[in-house]
Design a protein around this motif. Structure first.
Motif, short mmCIF file in Angstrom:
data_model
loop_
_atom_site.label_atom_id
_atom_site.label_comp_id
_atom_site.label_asym_id
_atom_site.label_seq_id
_atom_site.Cartn_x
_atom_site.Cartn_y
_atom_site.Cartn_z
N THR A 205 0.81 -1.21 0.00
CA THR A 205 0.00 0.00 0.00
C THR A 205 0.85 1.26 0.00
OG1 THR A 205 -1.66 1.25 1.27
CG2 THR A 205 -0.14 -0.10 2.54
N GLY A 206 0.27 2.33 -0.52
CA GLY A 206 0.94 3.62 -0.49
C GLY A 206 0.77 4.35 0.83
N ARG A 207 0.04 3.76 1.76
CA ARG A 207 -0.09 4.37 3.09
C ARG A 207 1.28 4.42 3.78
NH1 ARG A 207 -5.67 2.19 5.97
NH2 ARG A 207 -7.10 2.62 4.21
N GLY A 208 1.43 5.39 4.68
CA GLY A 208 2.71 5.57 5.34
C GLY A 208 2.89 4.70 6.57
N LYS B 14 9.34 8.26 0.59
CA LYS B 14 8.56 9.49 0.45
C LYS B 14 8.92 10.20 -0.85
CE LYS B 14 7.94 10.37 5.40
NZ LYS B 14 8.23 11.29 6.53
N GLY B 15 7.89 10.62 -1.56
CA GLY B 15 8.10 11.36 -2.80
C GLY B 15 8.22 10.50 -4.04
N LYS B 16 8.34 9.20 -3.87
CA LYS B 16 8.44 8.32 -5.03
C LYS B 16 7.07 8.14 -5.67
CE LYS B 16 12.29 5.44 -3.37
NZ LYS B 16 12.67 4.07 -2.95
N PRO B 17 7.00 8.16 -6.99
CA PRO B 17 5.73 7.80 -7.64
C PRO B 17 5.31 6.39 -7.22
CG PRO B 17 7.26 8.73 -9.23
CD PRO B 17 8.05 8.50 -7.97
N ALA B 18 4.03 6.17 -7.12
CA ALA B 18 3.53 4.87 -6.67
C ALA B 18 4.04 3.73 -7.55
CB ALA B 18 2.01 4.87 -6.66
N SER B 19 4.12 3.97 -8.86
CA SER B 19 4.58 2.91 -9.75
C SER B 19 6.01 2.51 -9.47
CB SER B 19 4.43 3.34 -11.21
OG SER B 19 5.17 4.52 -11.46
N VAL B 20 6.84 3.48 -9.07
CA VAL B 20 8.23 3.18 -8.74
C VAL B 20 8.31 2.47 -7.39
CG1 VAL B 20 10.49 4.19 -8.21
CG2 VAL B 20 9.10 5.12 -10.09
N PHE B 21 7.67 3.04 -6.38
CA PHE B 21 7.67 2.44 -5.04
C PHE B 21 7.18 1.00 -5.08
CE2 PHE B 21 4.59 1.64 -1.53
CZ PHE B 21 5.51 1.30 -0.55
N LYS B 22 6.07 0.76 -5.75
CA LYS B 22 5.50 -0.58 -5.74
C LYS B 22 6.33 -1.55 -6.59
CE LYS B 22 0.96 0.55 -4.12
NZ LYS B 22 -0.47 0.19 -4.09
N SER B 23 6.94 -1.05 -7.64
CA SER B 23 7.84 -1.90 -8.43
C SER B 23 9.04 -2.35 -7.59
CB SER B 23 8.32 -1.16 -9.67
OG SER B 23 7.28 -0.93 -10.58
N GLU B 24 9.61 -1.41 -6.86
CA GLU B 24 10.76 -1.73 -6.00
C GLU B 24 10.39 -2.79 -4.96
OE1 GLU B 24 13.06 2.60 -6.23
OE2 GLU B 24 11.90 2.05 -4.44
N LYS B 25 9.21 -2.67 -4.38
CA LYS B 25 8.81 -3.64 -3.36
C LYS B 25 8.49 -5.00 -3.97
CE LYS B 25 9.49 -0.70 -0.18
NZ LYS B 25 10.74 -0.83 0.61
N ARG B 26 7.93 -5.02 -5.16
CA ARG B 26 7.71 -6.31 -5.84
C ARG B 26 9.05 -6.96 -6.15
NH1 ARG B 26 3.62 -3.43 -8.74
NH2 ARG B 26 5.09 -3.13 -10.46
N SER C 127 -3.35 -7.52 -7.69
CA SER C 127 -4.66 -6.86 -7.78
C SER C 127 -4.55 -5.43 -7.28
CB SER C 127 -5.70 -7.62 -6.92
OG SER C 127 -5.89 -8.94 -7.38
N GLY C 128 -5.11 -4.49 -8.05
CA GLY C 128 -5.07 -3.09 -7.64
C GLY C 128 -6.08 -2.27 -8.41
N ASP C 129 -6.47 -1.13 -7.84
CA ASP C 129 -7.45 -0.26 -8.48
C ASP C 129 -6.82 0.85 -9.30
OD1 ASP C 129 -7.76 2.56 -6.63
OD2 ASP C 129 -6.77 0.86 -5.73
N GLN C 130 -5.49 1.03 -9.18
CA GLN C 130 -4.76 2.03 -9.95
C GLN C 130 -3.78 1.35 -10.90
OE1 GLN C 130 -5.15 5.53 -9.52
NE2 GLN C 130 -6.87 4.98 -8.18
N TRP C 131 -3.59 1.94 -12.06
CA TRP C 131 -2.58 1.38 -12.97
C TRP C 131 -1.20 1.43 -12.33
CZ3 TRP C 131 -3.49 -1.59 -16.96
CH2 TRP C 131 -4.76 -1.55 -17.54
N SER C 132 -0.97 2.41 -11.46
CA SER C 132 0.34 2.49 -10.79
C SER C 132 0.55 1.36 -9.80
CB SER C 132 0.48 3.84 -10.09
OG SER C 132 -0.57 4.06 -9.17
N ASP C 133 -0.53 0.64 -9.42
CA ASP C 133 -0.38 -0.55 -8.58
C ASP C 133 0.21 -1.71 -9.37
OD1 ASP C 133 -1.68 0.73 -6.45
OD2 ASP C 133 -3.65 0.02 -7.09
N LEU C 134 0.07 -1.65 -10.68
CA LEU C 134 0.30 -2.83 -11.52
C LEU C 134 1.42 -2.67 -12.53
CD1 LEU C 134 -3.49 -3.43 -12.27
CD2 LEU C 134 -2.15 -4.41 -10.39
N MET C 135 1.81 -1.42 -12.82
CA MET C 135 2.79 -1.17 -13.88
C MET C 135 4.18 -0.99 -13.30
SD MET C 135 0.49 1.51 -16.13
CE MET C 135 1.70 1.67 -17.44
N GLY C 136 5.17 -0.90 -14.19
CA GLY C 136 6.55 -0.68 -13.77
C GLY C 136 7.41 -1.88 -14.11
N PHE C 137 8.13 -2.38 -13.11
CA PHE C 137 8.96 -3.57 -13.32
C PHE C 137 8.68 -4.57 -12.21
CE2 PHE C 137 11.37 -0.33 -11.06
CZ PHE C 137 11.91 -1.00 -9.98
#
Length: 256
Positions: free
Chosen positions: A170-173, A203-215, A229-239
């Protein structure tokens, strides 16, 4: 030649006399108010389509003319039906995988509008028509009252039964982690492998970058991410992408 002349005379008589029958017009004229309502509905339906297909680009609020449309959609049967359809497709895919049983078959879930619904919050905050207010949303998170998205909860439990290891990303802090854990448990979600939130370095990272790094970290730990599964494309895109991703509908807000 006489026949042609008489035929032309007859045609002139018919045209000058006008039609002697009535038939419904192909073009139906509607009252101006109804026409405007139809135009708004058509515009807003098309706007929502571009949001879901990731064609709308970055946007900060629901168009003013579409607030009622979004309210009707998000509280009505269509949104519920689309959530069910996405969950059903994900479950069908998961059943066909054949989990190895070694605990390394993973699925990654976003939380907001994927597992937990913030519709009660947006219902008193303009259904997406207002600029996002972080302070008021934080207050909502602390209440731990977000209900489960029922098809998401059903999918979550089925994946557990199938033997998937579940990660929540999640993007929550970090400061919202405990409240998020409590809310998830109140809503029926249990036994996840890890709840991943934004730390100080994120902090400050786009969601697509943050979530890609964690994946990528999940993969580096030896897991195979079969689904996401996600409701935003930034949940699912990146690397470090899942082998298959499932996008849930959300016309309330956009996260890059």
């Amino acid at each position: 030649m006489a026949f042609i002349q008489w035929g032309l005379i007859a045609l002139v008589v018919i045209l000058s006399a006008g039609p002697t029958w009535s038939a419904p017009s192909i073009i139906q004229m509607r009252p101006e108010k109804d026409t405007l309502l139809d135009a708004d509905h058509l515009f807003c339906s098309s706007w929502r389509f571009t949001v879901e297909t990731n064609d709308a680009g970055a946007w900060t609020r629901v168009p003013a003319r579409c607030v009622d449309f979004v309210k009707e959609y998000i509280t009505g049967d269509l949104y519920a039906s689309e959530l069910e359809a996405v969950a059903a497709n994900a479950a069908e895919y998961a059943r066909a995988i054949g989990v190895s049983g070694d605990g390394r078959d993973a699925w990654v879930f976003d939380i907001d509008e994927t597992l937990l619904s913030n519709v009660p919050y947006y219902a008193v905050n303009g259904f997406g028509s207002q600029i996002f207010d972080e302070l008021s949303f934080n207050d909502w998170v602390e209440l731990t009252e977000a209900p489960a998205i029922v098809p998401g909860l059903r999918l979550y439990k089925e994946l557990q039964k199938l033997g998937f290891t579940l990660f929540l990303l999640t993007g929550r802090g970090e400061y919202q982690k405990h409240a998020t854990e409590r809310n998830l448990m109140y809503a029926g979600f249990t036994n996840w492998e890890k709840l991943i939130v934004r730390g100080n370095t994120d902090k400050g990272k786009p969601a697509s970058v943050f979530k890609s790094e964690k994946r990528k970290e999940i993969e580096d730990a030896g897991y195979i991410i079969h689904g996401s599964s996600g409701d935003q494309w930034s949940d699912l895109m990146g690397f470090a992408l899942a082998r298959r991703s499932f996008k849930l509908p959300n016309p309330l807000y956009y996260i890059a």
